[in-house]
Design a protein around this motif. Structure first.
Motif, PDB file in Angstrom:
ATOM      1  N   ILE A   1       0.443  -1.605  -0.421  1.00  0.00           N
ATOM      2  CA  ILE A   1       0.364  -0.213  -0.187  1.00  0.00           C
ATOM      3  C   ILE A   1       0.837   1.317   0.138  1.00  0.00           C
ATOM      4  N   ALA A   2       2.535   0.953   0.982  1.00  0.00           N
ATOM      5  CA  ALA A   2       2.656   2.314   1.193  1.00  0.00           C
ATOM      6  C   ALA A   2       3.680   2.959  -0.424  1.00  0.00           C
ATOM      7  N   GLU A   3       3.901   1.381  -1.157  1.00  0.00           N
ATOM      8  CA  GLU A   3       4.094   2.048  -2.434  1.00  0.00           C
ATOM      9  C   GLU A   3       3.162   2.460  -3.468  1.00  0.00           C
ATOM     10  N   LEU A   4       2.542   1.781  -3.708  1.00  0.00           N
ATOM     11  CA  LEU A   4       1.107   2.168  -4.365  1.00  0.00           C
ATOM     12  C   LEU A   4       1.082   3.719  -4.321  1.00  0.00           C
ATOM     13  N   LEU A   5       1.072   4.439  -2.755  1.00  0.00           N
ATOM     14  CA  LEU A   5       0.990   6.072  -2.266  1.00  0.00           C
ATOM     15  C   LEU A   5       1.954   6.463  -2.575  1.00  0.00           C
ATOM     16  N   ARG A   6       3.319   5.710  -2.598  1.00  0.00           N
ATOM     17  CA  ARG A   6       4.236   6.389  -2.891  1.00  0.00           C
ATOM     18  C   ARG A   6       4.692   7.280  -1.802  1.00  0.00           C
ATOM     19  N   ILE A   7       4.557   6.621  -1.048  1.00  0.00           N
ATOM     20  CA  ILE A   7       5.144   6.841   0.842  1.00  0.00           C
ATOM     21  C   ILE A   7       6.056   6.150   1.904  1.00  0.00           C
ATOM     22  N   PRO A   8       6.678   6.159   2.573  1.00  0.00           N
ATOM     23  CA  PRO A   8       8.036   5.689   3.051  1.00  0.00           C
ATOM     24  C   PRO A   8       7.413   4.805   3.851  1.00  0.00           C
ATOM     25  N   MET A   9       7.942   3.690   3.819  1.00  0.00           N
ATOM     26  CA  MET A   9       7.240   2.976   4.813  1.00  0.00           C
ATOM     27  C   MET A   9       8.530   2.638   6.048  1.00  0.00           C
ATOM     28  N   GLN A  10       7.622   3.968   7.243  1.00  0.00           N
ATOM     29  CA  GLN A  10       9.348   3.739   8.166  1.00  0.00           C
ATOM     30  C   GLN A  10       9.576   2.406   8.735  1.00  0.00           C
ATOM     31  N   PHE A  11       8.627   1.684   9.303  1.00  0.00           N
ATOM     32  CA  PHE A  11       8.774   0.737  10.181  1.00  0.00           C
ATOM     33  C   PHE A  11       7.916  -0.464  10.006  1.00  0.00           C
ATOM     34  N   GLY A  12       7.469  -0.483   9.222  1.00  0.00           N
ATOM     35  CA  GLY A  12       7.172  -1.972   8.247  1.00  0.00           C
ATOM     36  C   GLY A  12       8.481  -2.737   8.407  1.00  0.00           C
ATOM     37  N   LYS A  13       7.930  -4.293   8.402  1.00  0.00           N
ATOM     38  CA  LYS A  13       9.564  -5.836   8.312  1.00  0.00           C
ATOM     39  C   LYS A  13       8.671  -5.758   7.118  1.00  0.00           C
TER      40      LYS A  13
END
Length: 315
Positions: free
Chosen positions: A294-306
């Protein structure tokens, strides 16, 4: 003359660099067509009653919609196979054994919180809409600097601290109302009826709920395509928080361990950036990968996701 020539060379170099920068910006912006993501969580079916049922007879709408989307046949929940931990993993990209009764916040910010912080958008542009009120905890987390901040809007069950559940029909109506009124860019939906009838050990109603939920998925996709704010620029992801016990481990009435019935869950997605008419049976994709995708599609960094991005599903 020499000075004029030097000036022309420098001007061309600056012009070239500026154009390259502009082209690179366009490439980043145009990488994905998705502008909105809807994550619909069907609470607690076994894969043996959905995609692995004989003739897939309980999910005719998904079978038909597969011509527009992609299904991962070996998708797993590798964390705690209960409702709140499963939803938290999908939203934060981190497996945690949080309490299942709605009294414990996730430890890390969800993709909704991170999107709201990154974009500065109003909270009405991100929603958690759930049949179970205990899932209201998905709008916050325990982590310092995030707790109480960047919180998505919520419409979860009815008041009651874990006991205020509502019918999925109400949740579907609420979802369409929110989409019509606010046009959110990111929505997480929980439909609980499958899980409720499973826990009631009512096989006939459990199967009926699976079929009803399947119809709701088509209803939601059709509604998405009917709205100008969503049509042709929205990704719909369908998944589960957990499955249910295989018969050898006690059967469909319960869940919560590491048996294959509890771990094997659904990933089905449609949208402008996903493959069509595709079944993926390779790779080791899992529940925490949803948040990163989801973060990739919405063009935002995913700071904590594994998790990782499910790129095999992309065009």
């Amino acid at each position: 003359m020499k000075k004029i020539f030097t000036y022309l060379i420098l001007s061309l170099a600056v012009f070239s660099c500026s154009n390259n920068d502009k082209d690179e910006t366009v490439k980043v912006e145009d990488k994905y067509q998705t502008k909105n993501v809807v994550l619909l969580v069907v609470d607690g079916p076994r894969i043996s009653e959905t995609w692995e049922a004989p003739d897939k007879g309980n999910i005719p709408n998904r079978v038909s919609l597969l011509s527009q989307g992609v299904f991962i046949s070996n998708f797993k929940n590798n964390g705690t196979t209960n409702t709140n931990p499963g939803h938290s993993a999908m939203c934060s990209g981190v497996y945690e054994n949080i309490k299942n009764n709605g009294t414990e916040l996730p430890g890390y910010p969800s993709v909704m919180q991170q999107w709201l912080k990154s974009t500065g958008a109003d909270k009405t542009k991100a929603w958690v809409i759930a049949s179970k009120d205990k899932l209201e905890v998905l709008n916050d987390c325990k982590l310092a600097d995030w707790k109480g901040k960047f919180q998505p809007s919520v419409d979860c069950g009815v008041s009651g601290n874990g006991s205020g559940y509502r019918d999925d029909l109400v949740t579907m109506t609420k979802t369409k109302d929110v989409m019509q009124k606010y046009s959110p860019n990111i929505i997480v939906i929980n439909l609980k009826d499958v899980d409720s009838y499973g826990h009631a050990n009512n096989w006939n109603e459990y199967i009926k709920a699976i079929k009803t939920t399947d119809a709701s998925i088509k209803e939601l996709w059709d509604y998405i395509q009917s709205l100008p704010a969503y049509r042709d620029k929205t990704t719909l992801i369908v998944s589960n928080d957990h499955g249910r016990h295989i018969d050898a481990k006690g059967g469909f009435a319960e869940h919560g361990d590491d048996c294959t019935g509890c771990r094997h869950i659904e990933f089905f997605a449609m949208g402008p950036d996903f493959k069509k008419n595709t079944i993926i049976n390779t790779g080791d994709y899992e529940q925490i990968d949803i948040a990163s995708t989801i973060a990739e599609l919405l063009r935002i960094p995913m700071q904590f996701g594994k998790g990782k991005v499910i790129k095999d599903a992309f065009k």
